[in-house]
Write a protein that holds these residues in place. Sequence first.
Motif, PDB file in Angstrom:
ATOM      1  N   ALA A 130       0.837  -1.205   0.000  1.00 34.29           N
ATOM      2  CA  ALA A 130       0.000   0.000   0.000  1.00 34.29           C
ATOM      3  C   ALA A 130       0.871   1.254   0.000  1.00 34.29           C
ATOM      4  CB  ALA A 130      -0.928  -0.006   1.213  1.00 34.29           C
ATOM      5  N   HIS A 131       1.962   1.226   0.745  1.00 32.23           N
ATOM      6  CA  HIS A 131       2.875   2.372   0.779  1.00 32.23           C
ATOM      7  C   HIS A 131       3.483   2.632  -0.598  1.00 32.23           C
ATOM      8  CE1 HIS A 131       6.151   5.001   1.944  1.00 32.23           C
ATOM      9  NE2 HIS A 131       6.924   4.213   1.227  1.00 32.23           N
ATOM     10  N   VAL A 132       3.947   1.584  -1.255  1.00 31.46           N
ATOM     11  CA  VAL A 132       4.559   1.741  -2.579  1.00 31.46           C
ATOM     12  C   VAL A 132       3.533   2.266  -3.578  1.00 31.46           C
ATOM     13  CG1 VAL A 132       5.562   0.473  -4.521  1.00 31.46           C
ATOM     14  CG2 VAL A 132       6.390   0.062  -2.213  1.00 31.46           C
ATOM     15  N   LEU A 133       2.325   1.742  -3.540  1.00 34.14           N
ATOM     16  CA  LEU A 133       1.287   2.224  -4.452  1.00 34.14           C
ATOM     17  C   LEU A 133       0.982   3.697  -4.210  1.00 34.14           C
ATOM     18  CD1 LEU A 133      -1.241  -0.745  -4.472  1.00 34.14           C
ATOM     19  CD2 LEU A 133       0.187   0.040  -6.367  1.00 34.14           C
ATOM     20  N   CYS A 134       0.861   4.077  -2.942  1.00 31.24           N
ATOM     21  CA  CYS A 134       0.463   5.438  -2.610  1.00 31.24           C
ATOM     22  C   CYS A 134       1.579   6.448  -2.855  1.00 31.24           C
ATOM     23  CB  CYS A 134       0.013   5.496  -1.155  1.00 31.24           C
ATOM     24  SG  CYS A 134      -0.574   7.116  -0.655  1.00 31.24           S
ATOM     25  N   TYR A 135       2.772   6.187  -2.347  1.00 24.93           N
ATOM     26  CA  TYR A 135       3.811   7.202  -2.373  1.00 24.93           C
ATOM     27  C   TYR A 135       4.737   7.139  -3.577  1.00 24.93           C
ATOM     28  CZ  TYR A 135       2.377   8.462   2.274  1.00 24.93           C
ATOM     29  OH  TYR A 135       1.651   8.882   3.341  1.00 24.93           O
ATOM     30  N   TRP A 136       4.878   6.003  -4.214  1.00 22.04           N
ATOM     31  CA  TRP A 136       5.754   5.913  -5.375  1.00 22.04           C
ATOM     32  C   TRP A 136       4.974   5.961  -6.685  1.00 22.04           C
ATOM     33  CZ3 TRP A 136      10.922   6.401  -5.367  1.00 22.04           C
ATOM     34  CH2 TRP A 136      11.566   6.281  -4.143  1.00 22.04           C
ATOM     35  N   LEU A 137       4.012   5.072  -6.860  1.00 19.40           N
ATOM     36  CA  LEU A 137       3.301   5.018  -8.140  1.00 19.40           C
ATOM     37  C   LEU A 137       2.361   6.204  -8.325  1.00 19.40           C
ATOM     38  CD1 LEU A 137       2.636   1.192  -8.428  1.00 19.40           C
ATOM     39  CD2 LEU A 137       4.459   2.541  -9.446  1.00 19.40           C
ATOM     40  N   ALA A 138       1.662   6.610  -7.276  1.00 21.90           N
ATOM     41  CA  ALA A 138       0.759   7.763  -7.409  1.00 21.90           C
ATOM     42  C   ALA A 138       1.548   9.049  -7.641  1.00 21.90           C
ATOM     43  CB  ALA A 138      -0.130   7.892  -6.171  1.00 21.90           C
ATOM     44  N   SER A 139       2.683   9.194  -6.977  1.00 24.79           N
ATOM     45  CA  SER A 139       3.525  10.383  -7.217  1.00 24.79           C
ATOM     46  C   SER A 139       4.046  10.397  -8.646  1.00 24.79           C
ATOM     47  CB  SER A 139       4.700  10.390  -6.232  1.00 24.79           C
ATOM     48  OG  SER A 139       4.235  10.572  -4.927  1.00 24.79           O
ATOM     49  N   PHE A 140       4.461   9.238  -9.131  1.00 27.14           N
ATOM     50  CA  PHE A 140       4.941   9.147 -10.498  1.00 27.14           C
ATOM     51  C   PHE A 140       3.819   9.498 -11.485  1.00 27.14           C
ATOM     52  CE2 PHE A 140       5.760   6.761 -14.417  1.00 27.14           C
ATOM     53  CZ  PHE A 140       6.977   7.332 -14.768  1.00 27.14           C
ATOM     54  N   ALA A 141       2.616   8.986 -11.224  1.00 19.25           N
ATOM     55  CA  ALA A 141       1.478   9.290 -12.102  1.00 19.25           C
ATOM     56  C   ALA A 141       1.172  10.785 -12.093  1.00 19.25           C
ATOM     57  CB  ALA A 141       0.259   8.479 -11.670  1.00 19.25           C
ATOM     58  N   GLY A 142       1.258  11.404 -10.929  1.00 21.49           N
ATOM     59  CA  GLY A 142       1.016  12.836 -10.851  1.00 21.49           C
ATOM     60  C   GLY A 142       2.080  13.640 -11.577  1.00 21.49           C
ATOM     61  N   ALA A 143       3.308  13.153 -11.576  1.00 15.30           N
ATOM     62  CA  ALA A 143       4.399  13.854 -12.255  1.00 15.30           C
ATOM     63  C   ALA A 143       4.287  13.727 -13.771  1.00 15.30           C
ATOM     64  CB  ALA A 143       5.745  13.300 -11.796  1.00 15.30           C
ATOM     65  N   VAL A 144       3.725  12.603 -14.215  1.00 13.25           N
ATOM     66  CA  VAL A 144       3.597  12.386 -15.654  1.00 13.25           C
ATOM     67  C   VAL A 144       2.412  13.184 -16.160  1.00 13.25           C
ATOM     68  CG1 VAL A 144       3.060  10.660 -17.419  1.00 13.25           C
ATOM     69  CG2 VAL A 144       4.661  10.142 -15.604  1.00 13.25           C
TER      70      VAL A 144
END
Length: 103
Positions: free
Chosen positions: A89-103
């Motif tokens: 859940a941490h990886v999904l929230c803080y890594w993948l969601a941040s990456f999606a927001g940056a893209v």
Amino acid sequence: HFSAVAVPLRDACFDEAVSTFLLLSIILTNGALFGRKMWLLQNLLVIAVSRFNMEVLNRAGSAMNPMMGTSFVTYALSRRKASYHGVVAHVLCYWLASFAGAV
């Protein structure tokens, strides 16, 4: 810090992605909007967006730095205070969601 018990993962990921998008948008376009001579207005705009993120988009917690949050999760996992579900859940929230927001 994100808690899967208190907040649905979908909501936390949404907040993290939007927050990252807003901050990157302001940081990347600030110079083009105001030029170099209006540094006070640039800084006030970044402060205003940061404050908005803290007040409105707060379901993911306050860890805008994914690496810092990951260190806490790794430490908790090593002390058996976190589960692997919490790490995912941490990886999904803080890594993948941040990456999606940056893209």
